[in-house]
Design an enzyme around this catalytic site. Structure first.
Site, PDB file in Angstrom:
ATOM      1  N   HIS A   2     -29.541 -25.253 -38.859  1.00  0.00           N
ATOM      2  CA  HIS A   2     -28.082 -25.219 -39.074  1.00  0.00           C
ATOM      3  C   HIS A   2     -27.316 -25.238 -37.746  1.00  0.00           C
ATOM      4  O   HIS A   2     -26.180 -24.778 -37.685  1.00  0.00           O
ATOM      5  CB  HIS A   2     -27.647 -23.981 -39.882  1.00  0.00           C
ATOM      6  N   SER A  57     -14.210 -41.360 -16.618  1.00  0.00           N
ATOM      7  CA  SER A  57     -12.936 -41.534 -17.294  1.00  0.00           C
ATOM      8  C   SER A  57     -11.936 -42.111 -16.300  1.00  0.00           C
ATOM      9  O   SER A  57     -11.952 -41.760 -15.119  1.00  0.00           O
ATOM     10  CB  SER A  57     -12.437 -40.187 -17.812  1.00  0.00           C
ATOM     11  N   LYS A  73     -14.751 -36.221 -15.301  1.00  0.00           N
ATOM     12  CA  LYS A  73     -15.555 -36.538 -16.475  1.00  0.00           C
ATOM     13  C   LYS A  73     -16.817 -37.327 -16.159  1.00  0.00           C
ATOM     14  O   LYS A  73     -16.831 -38.214 -15.330  1.00  0.00           O
ATOM     15  CB  LYS A  73     -14.716 -37.358 -17.463  1.00  0.00           C
ATOM     16  N   GLU A 132     -23.707 -42.029 -27.138  1.00  0.00           N
ATOM     17  CA  GLU A 132     -22.751 -42.210 -28.240  1.00  0.00           C
ATOM     18  C   GLU A 132     -22.906 -43.574 -28.903  1.00  0.00           C
ATOM     19  O   GLU A 132     -22.833 -43.708 -30.124  1.00  0.00           O
ATOM     20  CB  GLU A 132     -21.314 -42.050 -27.713  1.00  0.00           C
TER      21      GLU A 132
END
Ligand code: ARG
Length: 459
Positions: free
Chosen positions: A157, A278, A284, A291
């Protein structure tokens, strides 16, 4: 003017819109080398069977090689009016060798031709997927070997469950990608039958030798039923479903890498080579490769659904619907190979943050099960009672804002008299993982055994 290949009964040529919806050359030109291999095998067989003269067969052979080299050098002009790769190749062959080109299509149809070409293409992709998976598995094993005894939290979980080892986690993915490999292998064995010589649907009256062409193209045997052979796209669907399951595994791992590389987790650092920045936030470092891998399942499973939907309800044998098979499979294959390569690069490059992994493993009462097991073993409590006692200790620690090993013996005894000093031994994460020695368990010795088994499999 009407089509040179099939226009005999036509007075007028197709409307431009008809041509646009009908033509597949923009994408099926990717089948050029398979198409030419199939034609060469077919021509050699026709000659051996006395259906073609040796002179014609030789001219066809030479001509096809010329066409192939024109295509490979980018000197071939593909024509939409000629619909597809099959007619583009044959038409060019005619320009090069003349009339003999028209004899190549004896005892053959575009229906068995396209099934053969596409199978050869899918077979290559299966082989590519298997080598891509092998490279990924090797990268995972290298990580597992490095960290066979690094302790990290295991989750259920996404809540801290029990400590596990880094190697154990890496090897879990090795099992998944290993099953993917075996699925591709199974599909390859099942699909490796040659449709060539099934002709349009009914077979042919010419005395062809389908075993000869099957062997020349590396198939195990000819397909057993000509109707099935030209109507079958199971091989493409098995490729897509195996690819979908593999992409699903990649997506799960990619998701973990996204989470693990976040500032909140800091379990791993991804390499600069597989990260992006970024344009506005200078600090970043984004896990874009992970992704995108996570997202690839969308188009790959989409292709599977699309082709399944195209095929459902098609009466035997060939229908033009089946021309819609290729773009889906091309796109899925391209993206699967890219995702596999990107994942392999990320896994090889990533660095585990061993201290953070250990600290995370030790928090969240991760050794509570070890404590309950200890009460069963050392104090003779039934597991249900031990579970209850441990729950009370967890509540006490939580209230005090400490972890289980920080409770004093007196505090422990206030919950259950039977607890002794020995309990502290099982509360460390190292002892916890070391104790999980059941076959396939997280103990470093088990992980190393699993690694050894895989190294033997891979050779
Ligand atoms: N371009 C076609 C395809 O990809 C080739 C087969 C055409 N056969 C036919 N009977 N029109 O399916």
């Amino acid at each position: 003017k009407s089509n040179a290949m099939w226009g005999g009964r036509f007075a007028a040529g197709p409307d431009a819109i008809m041509e646009a919806i009908n033509a597949s050359i923009d994408f099926d030109k990717r089948l050029a080398s398979q198409d030419i291999a199939g034609s060469r095998a077919h021509a050699a067989m026709l000659a051996k069977q006395g259906i073609l003269t040796d002179t014609d067969a030789e001219a066809i052979r030479e001509g096809l090689l010329t066409v192939l080299s024109e295509i490979e050098r980018g000197e071939f002009t593909f024509s939409t009016a000629l619909e597809d790769i099959h007619m583009n190749v044959e038409s060019r062959l005619k320009e090069i060798i003349g009339e003999a080109a028209g004899r190549l299509h004896t005892a053959r149809s575009r229906n068995d031709q396209v099934a053969t070409d596409f199978k050869l293409w899918v077979r290559d992709q299966i082989d590519a997927a298997i080598s891509g998976l092998e490279a990924l598995i090797r990268a995972l094993i290298a990580q597992a070997e490095k960290g066979a005894d690094w302790v990290m939290p295991g989750f259920t979980h996404l809540q801290t469950a029990q400590p596990v080892t880094w190697g154990h986690h890496m090897m879990a993915y090795v099992e998944m990608f290993g099953r993917d490999m075996s699925r591709f292998n199974d599909a390859r064995v099942r699909m490796n039958e040659s449709p060539l010589g099934s002709a349009a649907l009914a077979g042919t009256g010419f005395p062809i030798d389908r075993h000869m062409t099957a062997e020349a193209l590396g198939f195990d045997r000819p397909t057993a039923n000509s109707l099935d052979a030209v109507a079958d796209r199971d091989f493409a669907l098995e490729f897509l479903s195996s690819a979908s399951i593999c992409a699903m595994h990649l997506s799960r791992f990619a998701e973990e890498l996204v989470i693990w590389s976040s500032a909140q987790f800091r379990f791993v650092a991804l390499s600069d080579r597989f990260s992006t920045g970024s344009s506005i936030m200078p600090q970043k470092k984004n896990p874009d490769a992970a992704e995108l891998i996570r997202a690839k399942i969308g188009r790959i499973f989409g292709a599977n659904v699309a082709l399944m939907t195209v095929m459902k309800g098609l009466p035997l044998a060939y229908s033009k619907d089946m021309q819609e098979d290729k773009e889906q499979v091309f796109d899925a294959a391209d993206n699967l190979m890219l995702a596999l390569a990107a994942m392999t690069g990320m896994v090889s490059d990533m660095t585990a943050n061993v201290d953070n992994l250990r600290a995370a493993a030790a928090s969240g009462f991760s050794t509570a099960t070890d404590l309950a097991d200890w009460l069963v073993r050392e104090a003779g409590l039934p597991f249900r009672d031990a579970h209850h006692v441990t729950g009370a200790l967890v509540a006490m620690a939580e209230k005090k804002g400490v972890d289980l090993p920080d409770l004093s013996l007196d505090e422990m005894k206030s919950v259950n008299e039977a607890i002794t000093e020995g309990v502290y031994d099982v509360l460390t994460v190292e002892n916890s993982v070391a104790s999980r020695t059941s076959y396939g368990g997280t103990a470093p010795a088990q992980v190393r055994a699993q690694i050894a088994r895989w190294k033997e499999v891979l050779g």
